[in-house]
Motif scaffolding. Structure first.
Motif, PDB file in Angstrom:
ATOM      1  N   SER A 435       0.856  -1.188   0.000  1.00 46.52           N
ATOM      2  CA  SER A 435       0.000   0.000   0.000  1.00 46.52           C
ATOM      3  C   SER A 435       0.888   1.232   0.000  1.00 46.52           C
ATOM      4  O   SER A 435       2.093   1.152   0.244  1.00 46.52           O
ATOM      5  CB  SER A 435      -0.910   0.001   1.230  1.00 46.52           C
ATOM      6  OG  SER A 435      -0.235   0.568   2.335  1.00 46.52           O
ATOM      7  N   TRP A 453      -0.498  -8.484  -0.163  1.00 43.35           N
ATOM      8  CA  TRP A 453      -0.347  -7.200   0.532  1.00 43.35           C
ATOM      9  C   TRP A 453       0.322  -7.377   1.895  1.00 43.35           C
ATOM     10  O   TRP A 453       0.174  -8.408   2.529  1.00 43.35           O
ATOM     11  CB  TRP A 453      -1.708  -6.571   0.807  1.00 43.35           C
ATOM     12  CG  TRP A 453      -2.516  -6.212  -0.383  1.00 43.35           C
ATOM     13  CD1 TRP A 453      -3.436  -7.000  -1.009  1.00 43.35           C
ATOM     14  CD2 TRP A 453      -2.520  -4.960  -1.093  1.00 43.35           C
ATOM     15  NE1 TRP A 453      -4.009  -6.329  -2.056  1.00 43.35           N
ATOM     16  CE2 TRP A 453      -3.464  -5.084  -2.138  1.00 43.35           C
ATOM     17  CE3 TRP A 453      -1.817  -3.775  -0.925  1.00 43.35           C
ATOM     18  CZ2 TRP A 453      -3.723  -4.032  -3.020  1.00 43.35           C
ATOM     19  CZ3 TRP A 453      -2.080  -2.729  -1.821  1.00 43.35           C
ATOM     20  CH2 TRP A 453      -3.015  -2.860  -2.848  1.00 43.35           C
ATOM     21  N   GLN A 455      -0.057  -5.774   5.614  1.00 42.29           N
ATOM     22  CA  GLN A 455      -1.040  -4.987   6.364  1.00 42.29           C
ATOM     23  C   GLN A 455      -0.712  -5.069   7.855  1.00 42.29           C
ATOM     24  O   GLN A 455      -0.448  -6.156   8.370  1.00 42.29           O
ATOM     25  CB  GLN A 455      -2.452  -5.524   6.099  1.00 42.29           C
ATOM     26  CG  GLN A 455      -3.558  -4.652   6.642  1.00 42.29           C
ATOM     27  CD  GLN A 455      -4.936  -5.137   6.208  1.00 42.29           C
ATOM     28  OE1 GLN A 455      -5.131  -6.319   5.945  1.00 42.29           O
ATOM     29  NE2 GLN A 455      -5.898  -4.231   6.143  1.00 42.29           N
ATOM     30  N   ASP A 496      -4.928   1.006   7.986  1.00 46.91           N
ATOM     31  CA  ASP A 496      -4.710   0.869   6.542  1.00 46.91           C
ATOM     32  C   ASP A 496      -5.543  -0.311   6.033  1.00 46.91           C
ATOM     33  O   ASP A 496      -5.274  -1.463   6.370  1.00 46.91           O
ATOM     34  CB  ASP A 496      -3.212   0.622   6.283  1.00 46.91           C
ATOM     35  CG  ASP A 496      -2.892   0.558   4.795  1.00 46.91           C
ATOM     36  OD1 ASP A 496      -3.805   0.762   3.974  1.00 46.91           O
ATOM     37  OD2 ASP A 496      -1.718   0.303   4.453  1.00 46.91           O
ATOM     38  N   THR A 675      -5.064  -4.958  12.391  1.00 46.30           N
ATOM     39  CA  THR A 675      -6.176  -5.891  12.127  1.00 46.30           C
ATOM     40  C   THR A 675      -6.518  -6.765  13.338  1.00 46.30           C
ATOM     41  O   THR A 675      -7.642  -7.247  13.438  1.00 46.30           O
ATOM     42  CB  THR A 675      -5.849  -6.792  10.925  1.00 46.30           C
ATOM     43  OG1 THR A 675      -4.621  -7.484  11.183  1.00 46.30           O
ATOM     44  CG2 THR A 675      -5.718  -5.993   9.646  1.00 46.30           C
TER      45      THR A 675
END
Length: 829
Positions: A435, A453, A455, A496, A675
């Motif tokens: 990102s 990705w 994260q 994010d 997360t």
């Protein structure tokens, strides 16, 4: 005796299977047995050429994954009766198998696995060292702490198995042609295929690539780069060992996990196969760059005993009779690996009627179950159960050859590594798929990997124990996650969310398409809702956030792991229904920031002239606005359940947007969250997650999603009729919400739920609730045990903990709290 064909025999087929290893032949057998006419298999040299013929043939009920256990179970049950059905001997031995634990952590892993087997039909036991020795008397017991025992495991002769499946396939009407090489594949405008061979062309309704280590070559014919790489796997066979010969019963297969090898009896000797570390193991890279040598079929590689010496020594230590044994045979052959060791099975996104069953590191045990699974999917139009972990569409353009090689090395070397919850593997990372905030955040947090990705899982503060410290119990992230949880509940946090899958759908038929695809109503312009795509049988294929940004123009958002899984389903529906729409996948172009917490409005209002007050920007509304002069599509929604917005923007604006928000929130004490905290927040609010509480194994009614399913809307959405029938018949099980009395361990999901000494269900996900200061989980249980107040038990690491079904949610969402406040009631936080 096998005979080869010198003509194709037909120029049309329903299904053409490319590759005659055990997986391809199993699919031909299952499709033909289910009554499909015109099944044709094409094999370039002879059946079993490639990886099948030299496999060690191990069969096991064990798998750490939940649904792959079903594949293993079906395979073994099929192999047990195949000889009787086809008249062909299969050489199936079932002496059982034992995984050996020689460290306390490994014993924990076995307990962790045992709690995941209680609600499956697999026979599996945790056994004492005494029982291990009784079953395998030739072991040196010095380091053995426990065994994980599967009585029905064993090994089968791969060649005989394939020939029996081939006999069955022919018996039911399939045509197996070889040697016939596929030289080209051409897609026709109606979605069918021209399969070109030296003997002519077959027009096929669908093709299935089961070509083993030639699968890349088949993929390249249609412009696909399948992420596969051949690995050199070696095993050795000894001469007769007197102590083995003297035994009355066949030894069980053992897997010495610390020594990283398997060992089984082969006649009166032993067969032993190791998995070397990523530094020592060998890839056949040249096949990836230059293609497989044209003549390679039933050939082997040069063996290299030096490479596996430390494993041989470990095996001689564990099974001392090996010290005196002579090696009579060393097999070194190619096995195809995908980056994560799991095969790719199912239809492929972006190509019509092209299916794959490729990348099998363990083709023999998977062949039976995968043949059945794929056959059911092809014939019924939906998978018989959920196997998202095998979806070929979990990989995308980010999966480069370098990444595949790094991951295959790691996966091979990690074959017997301890499988922790929340496991992370670091080879090949990061990919190009980072990102806009990755460089800014990477040193401040522990990153997780999601569909290519990076994260943030959780963020570091001074005094924290940083880094990835996996454990079966609470570990270094436990307190920091609590801190982030508090940050969002009391102040404001930024997360994010860029890995979300993001699609734009527009065109004349967009409303009509979405009305047919989704069980919810189509949101009005400027509005957003949560919608589910269901399968024809009424299972939950996907959950998406749907926003109508302009008349007839929609943005669809899904989880990172579901991006191409969902896109494929939507594209197929467009083709099938002839809808006039354009679909654009903008996943990689867009960044997403989530801002959530009591001060979210106050902070964002400083950056825009747009009125963000509750009256002007309501919950589940979407608007285009500028924040600090940066264009964003703002949706008032948050998976935390707190006041919040998701801000969709150009990826190149991520740093500027993030910096502006962080600066604006200094006075309010703004901070990051990851997360893990998001998961705790969503579970407390009773929010379901796709892939846990709902998937292709569950219907939306038992999952408690009635609110999102509009059975009375005029459109005949996919799954509507099936759901009406499910509703009429009544539910057999329900999703319930549990609190648990635990100690230093929390539920993750997929643990066994007990009642009255019996396993009656399973958890789907779990966490520690930082608000209630106890564990929390969702679970499926029989309807009669689903009432609030019901006492149950949940098994964690070999111990049953008391659990109580409570009214959900534990914490009311912010919009609900506001609504109650307006009515003058005092809401519970």
């Amino acid at each position: 005796k096998e005979t080869s064909s010198l003509s194709l025999g037909k120029d049309r087929a329903d299904t053409v299977i490319i590759g005659g290893g055990c997986v391809g032949v199993s699919l031909a057998y299952h499709l033909a047995k289910a009554g499909l006419k015109d099944v044709v298999l094409l094999e370039k040299s002879e059946l079993t050429a490639g990886s099948t013929w030299h496999a060690a043939g191990l069969t096991t009920y064990f798998h750490p994954g939940i649904n792959l256990k079903k594949i293993h179970y079906y395979s073994i049950k099929l192999y047990e009766k195949l000889e009787e059905e086809t008249g062909q001997a299969v050489g199936f031995h079932q002496p059982g198998s034992i995984r050996i634990a020689s460290t306390p952590t490994r014993v924990d892993e076995f307990k962790y696995q045992m709690t995941r087997t209680g609600w499956h039909s697999t026979e599996q036991y945790l056994i004492t060292p005494e029982k291990v020795q009784e079953l395998f008397p030739l072991l040196n017991m010095d380091t053995v702490l426990a065994g994980l025992y599967n009585p029905g495991d064993g090994h089968i002769d791969p060649y005989s198995l394939t020939m029996a499946l081939a006999a069955g396939a022919r018996k039911y009407g399939a045509q197996l042609n070889y040697p016939v090489q596929v030289t080209n594949l051409k897609s026709r405008s109606d979605g069918t295929w021209d399969v070109e061979t030296p003997l002519g062309i077959i027009q096929a309704k669908r093709i299935v690539n089961t070509a083993g280590f030639w699968a890349r070559e088949i993929g390249k014919m249609i412009g696909l780069q399948h992420p596969l790489i051949p690995v050199h796997h070696q095993y050795v066979v000894t001469s007769t060992i007197p102590e083995v010969k003297a035994l009355k019963t066949e030894l069980p297969v053992i897997r010495d996990l610390e020594g990283s090898y398997y060992l089984r009896q082969e006649r009166d000797g032993l067969l032993f196969g190791p998995y070397e570390s990523e530094k020592k193991m060998k890839l056949q890279d040249s096949w990836v760059t230059n293609g497989v040598p044209p003549g390679f079929g039933k050939e082997l590689f040069e063996s290299d005993l030096d490479r596996i010496m430390e494993h041989i020594e470990a095996a001689m230590e564990m099974v001392p009779v090996l010290k005196k044994a002579d090696i009579v045979n060393t097999i070194a052959g190619p096995i195809t690996y995908s980056p994560d060791i799991l095969p790719m099975v199912g239809p492929h996104q972006g190509v019509r009627n092209y299916w794959v069953a490729i990348g099998f590191g363990y083709g023999i045990i998977h062949a039976g179950g995968i043949g059945k699974y794929l056959s059911d999917w092809i014939l019924e139009g939906e998978p018989p159960f959920d196997l998202i972990e095998l979806d070929p569409n979990r990989y995308g353009k980010w999966t480069t050859t370098e990444y595949t090689a790094a991951k295959a090395r790691e996966s091979y070397g990690f074959n017997n590594i301890v499988g922790y919850p929340k496991e992370e593997r670091f080879a090949g990372r990061p990919t190009e798929r980072t990102s806009g905030l990755y460089d800014l955040l990477k040193s401040k947090c522990s990153m997780g990997f999601h569909a290519g990705w990076e994260q943030p899982h959780w963020f570091y503060k001074p005094g924290d124990e940083t880094g990835y410290k996996p454990s079966f119990r609470r570990t270094n992230w436990f307190d920091p996650v609590g801190r982030e949880y508090k940050q969002v509940m009391e102040k404001v946090g930024v997360i994010d969310l860029s890995p979300f899958g993001k699609f734009k759908v527009k065109g004349r038929d967009s409303v009509k398409l979405l009305d047919h695809l989704f069980a919810n109503v189509v949101p009005k312009v400027g509005s957003t809702n949560i919608s589910h795509m269901l399968t024809p049988r009424g299972k939950v294929y996907a959950e998406l956030t749907v926003s109508q940004l302009y008349p007839g123009e929609f943005m669809l958002i899904t989880g990172s792991g579901s991006e191409l899984h969902d896109l494929r389903w939507i594209e197929e529906e467009v083709t099938r229904g002839g809808y006039k729409v354009e679909i654009e996948n903008v996943t990689d172009e867009m960044g997403v920031l989530g801002v959530a917490g009591p001060y979210a409005r106050q902070i964002l209002q400083k950056l825009t002239r747009e009125d963000l007050s509750d009256g002007s920007f309501k919950f589940l509304q979407s608007k285009h606005l500028k924040l600090s002069d940066i264009a964003v599509t703002a949706i008032r929604i948050s998976y935390t359940g707190e006041l919040g917005w998701e801000l969709y923007h150009r990826k190149e604006d991520s740093v500027a947007l993030y910096s502006a928000i962080m600066e604006a929130g200094q006075k309010e004490g703004i901070d990051n969250f990851g997360t893990y905290a998001l998961n705790a927040l969503r579970l407390e609010k009773g929010f379901r997650a796709w892939g846990a509480e709902m998937n292709c194994d569950t219907n939306p009614l038992e999952a408690g999603l009635e609110y999102f399913v509009k059975l009375n809307k005029p459109a005949d959405f996919t799954g509507k009729q099936a759901l009406k029938q499910i509703k009429e018949k009544g539910l057999k099980r329900r999703l319930v919400y549990l609190t648990l009395e635990t100690d230093n361990v929390d539920p993750e999901g997929n643990e066994s739920v007990w009642y009255n000494g019996k396993v009656i269900g399973n958890t789907t996900s779990g966490t520690f609730s930082y608000s209630a200061q106890q564990s929390l989980a969702f679970a499926y249980v029989p309807t009669e045990l689903s009432k609030v107040g019901q006492k149950l038990e949940v098994e964690l690491l070999g111990k049953n903990y008391p659990a109580t079904i409570i009214q959900e949610p534990l914490v009311l969402t912010e919009p609900t709290r506001m609504r109650l406040q307006r009515k003058g009631e005092s809401p519970k936080i």
